[in-house]
Design a protein around this motif. Sequence first.
Motif, PDB file in Angstrom:
ATOM      1  N   GLU A 154       7.517 -29.984  24.621  1.00  0.00           N
ATOM      2  CA  GLU A 154       8.970 -29.931  24.480  1.00  0.00           C
ATOM      3  C   GLU A 154       9.673 -29.667  25.807  1.00  0.00           C
ATOM      4  O   GLU A 154      10.787 -29.166  25.847  1.00  0.00           O
ATOM      5  CB  GLU A 154       9.364 -28.844  23.461  1.00  0.00           C
ATOM      6  CG  GLU A 154       8.893 -29.143  22.049  1.00  0.00           C
ATOM      7  CD  GLU A 154       9.588 -28.267  21.032  1.00  0.00           C
ATOM      8  OE1 GLU A 154      10.826 -28.140  21.088  1.00  0.00           O
ATOM      9  OE2 GLU A 154       8.894 -27.704  20.169  1.00  0.00           O
TER      10      GLU A 154
ATOM     11  N   MET B  58      11.808 -30.437  29.159  1.00  0.00           N
ATOM     12  CA  MET B  58      12.914 -31.344  29.437  1.00  0.00           C
ATOM     13  C   MET B  58      12.443 -32.471  30.349  1.00  0.00           C
ATOM     14  O   MET B  58      11.654 -32.237  31.267  1.00  0.00           O
ATOM     15  CB  MET B  58      14.061 -30.590  30.130  1.00  0.00           C
ATOM     16  CG  MET B  58      14.896 -29.722  29.240  1.00  0.00           C
ATOM     17  SD  MET B  58      16.440 -29.206  30.055  1.00  0.00           S
ATOM     18  CE  MET B  58      15.812 -28.328  31.487  1.00  0.00           C
TER      19      MET B  58
ATOM     20  N   GLN C 115      17.395 -35.034  31.176  1.00  0.00           N
ATOM     21  CA  GLN C 115      17.919 -33.831  30.528  1.00  0.00           C
ATOM     22  C   GLN C 115      18.132 -32.707  31.533  1.00  0.00           C
ATOM     23  O   GLN C 115      19.113 -31.956  31.437  1.00  0.00           O
ATOM     24  CB  GLN C 115      16.958 -33.379  29.436  1.00  0.00           C
ATOM     25  CG  GLN C 115      16.915 -34.301  28.224  1.00  0.00           C
ATOM     26  CD  GLN C 115      15.844 -33.876  27.233  1.00  0.00           C
ATOM     27  OE1 GLN C 115      14.769 -33.406  27.613  1.00  0.00           O
ATOM     28  NE2 GLN C 115      16.126 -34.048  25.954  1.00  0.00           N
TER      29      GLN C 115
ATOM     30  N   SER D  19      21.668 -30.983  32.267  1.00  0.00           N
ATOM     31  CA  SER D  19      21.856 -29.545  32.076  1.00  0.00           C
ATOM     32  C   SER D  19      22.513 -28.914  33.291  1.00  0.00           C
ATOM     33  O   SER D  19      23.386 -28.045  33.172  1.00  0.00           O
ATOM     34  CB  SER D  19      20.510 -28.866  31.797  1.00  0.00           C
ATOM     35  OG  SER D  19      19.999 -29.271  30.548  1.00  0.00           O
TER      36      SER D  19
ATOM     37  N   ILE E   3      17.243 -29.936  15.132  1.00  0.00           N
ATOM     38  CA  ILE E   3      17.295 -30.735  16.369  1.00  0.00           C
ATOM     39  C   ILE E   3      16.486 -30.133  17.509  1.00  0.00           C
ATOM     40  O   ILE E   3      16.409 -30.721  18.586  1.00  0.00           O
ATOM     41  CB  ILE E   3      18.756 -30.950  16.838  1.00  0.00           C
ATOM     42  CG1 ILE E   3      19.398 -29.631  17.277  1.00  0.00           C
ATOM     43  CG2 ILE E   3      19.576 -31.628  15.758  1.00  0.00           C
ATOM     44  CD1 ILE E   3      20.785 -29.809  17.868  1.00  0.00           C
TER      45      ILE E   3
ATOM     46  N   LYS F 122      17.875 -28.729  22.571  1.00  0.00           N
ATOM     47  CA  LYS F 122      19.127 -29.427  22.236  1.00  0.00           C
ATOM     48  C   LYS F 122      20.147 -28.454  21.646  1.00  0.00           C
ATOM     49  O   LYS F 122      21.342 -28.524  21.959  1.00  0.00           O
ATOM     50  CB  LYS F 122      18.853 -30.570  21.255  1.00  0.00           C
ATOM     51  CG  LYS F 122      18.103 -31.740  21.846  1.00  0.00           C
ATOM     52  CD  LYS F 122      18.022 -32.871  20.832  1.00  0.00           C
ATOM     53  CE  LYS F 122      17.321 -34.100  21.428  1.00  0.00           C
ATOM     54  NZ  LYS F 122      15.874 -33.865  21.620  1.00  0.00           N
TER      55      LYS F 122
ATOM     56  N   ASN G 155      21.731 -26.239  24.330  1.00  0.00           N
ATOM     57  CA  ASN G 155      22.707 -26.916  25.187  1.00  0.00           C
ATOM     58  C   ASN G 155      24.131 -26.788  24.661  1.00  0.00           C
ATOM     59  O   ASN G 155      25.095 -26.874  25.424  1.00  0.00           O
ATOM     60  CB  ASN G 155      22.349 -28.399  25.331  1.00  0.00           C
ATOM     61  CG  ASN G 155      21.218 -28.614  26.316  1.00  0.00           C
ATOM     62  OD1 ASN G 155      21.024 -27.820  27.236  1.00  0.00           O
ATOM     63  ND2 ASN G 155      20.457 -29.680  26.135  1.00  0.00           N
ATOM     64  N   TYR G 156      24.286 -26.568  23.353  1.00  0.00           N
ATOM     65  CA  TYR G 156      25.631 -26.409  22.791  1.00  0.00           C
ATOM     66  C   TYR G 156      26.281 -25.102  23.228  1.00  0.00           C
ATOM     67  O   TYR G 156      27.495 -24.935  23.075  1.00  0.00           O
ATOM     68  CB  TYR G 156      25.582 -26.485  21.265  1.00  0.00           C
ATOM     69  CG  TYR G 156      25.440 -27.896  20.745  1.00  0.00           C
ATOM     70  CD1 TYR G 156      26.537 -28.748  20.699  1.00  0.00           C
ATOM     71  CD2 TYR G 156      24.207 -28.379  20.322  1.00  0.00           C
ATOM     72  CE1 TYR G 156      26.402 -30.044  20.235  1.00  0.00           C
ATOM     73  CE2 TYR G 156      24.064 -29.668  19.858  1.00  0.00           C
ATOM     74  CZ  TYR G 156      25.163 -30.500  19.817  1.00  0.00           C
ATOM     75  OH  TYR G 156      25.023 -31.795  19.362  1.00  0.00           O
TER      76      TYR G 156
ATOM     77  N   TYR H  16      27.528 -34.662  27.322  1.00  0.00           N
ATOM     78  CA  TYR H  16      27.124 -34.684  25.913  1.00  0.00           C
ATOM     79  C   TYR H  16      27.331 -36.048  25.271  1.00  0.00           C
ATOM     80  O   TYR H  16      26.489 -36.533  24.524  1.00  0.00           O
ATOM     81  CB  TYR H  16      27.884 -33.608  25.132  1.00  0.00           C
ATOM     82  CG  TYR H  16      27.296 -32.240  25.328  1.00  0.00           C
ATOM     83  CD1 TYR H  16      26.339 -31.745  24.456  1.00  0.00           C
ATOM     84  CD2 TYR H  16      27.670 -31.454  26.406  1.00  0.00           C
ATOM     85  CE1 TYR H  16      25.772 -30.504  24.645  1.00  0.00           C
ATOM     86  CE2 TYR H  16      27.113 -30.204  26.611  1.00  0.00           C
ATOM     87  CZ  TYR H  16      26.174 -29.733  25.723  1.00  0.00           C
ATOM     88  OH  TYR H  16      25.609 -28.503  25.919  1.00  0.00           O
TER      89      TYR H  16
ATOM     90  N   PHE I 295      23.583 -37.524  26.967  1.00  0.00           N
ATOM     91  CA  PHE I 295      22.659 -37.027  25.956  1.00  0.00           C
ATOM     92  C   PHE I 295      22.841 -37.700  24.604  1.00  0.00           C
ATOM     93  O   PHE I 295      21.922 -37.769  23.814  1.00  0.00           O
ATOM     94  CB  PHE I 295      22.843 -35.512  25.754  1.00  0.00           C
ATOM     95  CG  PHE I 295      22.300 -34.690  26.889  1.00  0.00           C
ATOM     96  CD1 PHE I 295      21.472 -35.232  27.853  1.00  0.00           C
ATOM     97  CD2 PHE I 295      22.624 -33.342  26.976  1.00  0.00           C
ATOM     98  CE1 PHE I 295      20.974 -34.469  28.888  1.00  0.00           C
ATOM     99  CE2 PHE I 295      22.128 -32.565  28.007  1.00  0.00           C
ATOM    100  CZ  PHE I 295      21.302 -33.131  28.975  1.00  0.00           C
TER     101      PHE I 295
ATOM    102  N   GLN J 190      24.450 -36.253  22.540  1.00  0.00           N
ATOM    103  CA  GLN J 190      24.069 -35.024  21.841  1.00  0.00           C
ATOM    104  C   GLN J 190      24.707 -34.926  20.464  1.00  0.00           C
ATOM    105  O   GLN J 190      24.081 -34.501  19.513  1.00  0.00           O
ATOM    106  CB  GLN J 190      24.477 -33.816  22.693  1.00  0.00           C
ATOM    107  CG  GLN J 190      24.044 -32.483  22.167  1.00  0.00           C
ATOM    108  CD  GLN J 190      22.653 -32.096  22.657  1.00  0.00           C
ATOM    109  OE1 GLN J 190      21.996 -32.848  23.347  1.00  0.00           O
ATOM    110  NE2 GLN J 190      22.206 -30.932  22.282  1.00  0.00           N
TER     111      GLN J 190
ATOM    112  N   HIS K 153      23.170 -36.170  17.062  1.00  0.00           N
ATOM    113  CA  HIS K 153      22.188 -35.413  16.300  1.00  0.00           C
ATOM    114  C   HIS K 153      22.833 -34.668  15.139  1.00  0.00           C
ATOM    115  O   HIS K 153      22.227 -34.497  14.080  1.00  0.00           O
ATOM    116  CB  HIS K 153      21.459 -34.420  17.216  1.00  0.00           C
ATOM    117  CG  HIS K 153      20.595 -35.075  18.240  1.00  0.00           C
ATOM    118  ND1 HIS K 153      21.040 -35.392  19.483  1.00  0.00           N
ATOM    119  CD2 HIS K 153      19.290 -35.474  18.190  1.00  0.00           C
ATOM    120  CE1 HIS K 153      20.058 -35.955  20.181  1.00  0.00           C
ATOM    121  NE2 HIS K 153      18.999 -36.021  19.424  1.00  0.00           N
TER     122      HIS K 153
END
Length: 219
Positions: A40, A42, A46, A50, A163, A167, A170-171, A206, A210, A212, A215
Amino acid sequence: AYFLAENTALQISTVTNVSLIVCTTPILTAMLLGITNRDERMNRRQAIGSVVAFVGMVLVVLNGKFALKLSPVGDLLAFAAAWSWAFYSLITKRLTAKYNNLFIIRKVFFYGLLTLLPVLAFSGLQTDFAIIRQPVVWLNLLFLGLVASLACYVLWNIVMKRIGVVKASNYLYFNPVVAIVMAALVISERITPFAMLGTAMILHIYFIWFGQFAHLLFI
């Protein structure tokens, strides 16, 4: 550990310092996950995304005021809070595969309260129960307990399970964006061009890089 470290840091260091340090949590989480689970890690895209999102977050938090004052103890406590959240995310991700979400939350809050009671006992805090009985106070406490804590933790665990930890983490870059918008709406705080630029950088990463938000449509 997270709340104790963060709230104590806010008493010692500046709000800006603590906000910036705590917002390194997504990067710390990704680093920790890369060490514990190579599958997992990055990828390069990614990682760059970031970093760009983090720079945007810095611009939002500073909001045009580029004045930082180091506070070694307070800043170290803020880093401790960030690492605590990173560990919490990874541990919770593993637990959600075995246990019910509400069961995990109940245990987290119970043992969190249990370990904070000794701190409260030795802090010498004098509580005025007449103040707590005021409707505006207990309504705010109910909001903090049921919405800002319970509901948010339940949703956070669901998102991590669906997710993934990286991920979901990142929010967290959106925290200062939401905060600065609410500050403008509620207390008429001015949003500077720097904050707008930072917000644009975060949204660009995003939406364009991504994808993002896609998702969330499948949660």
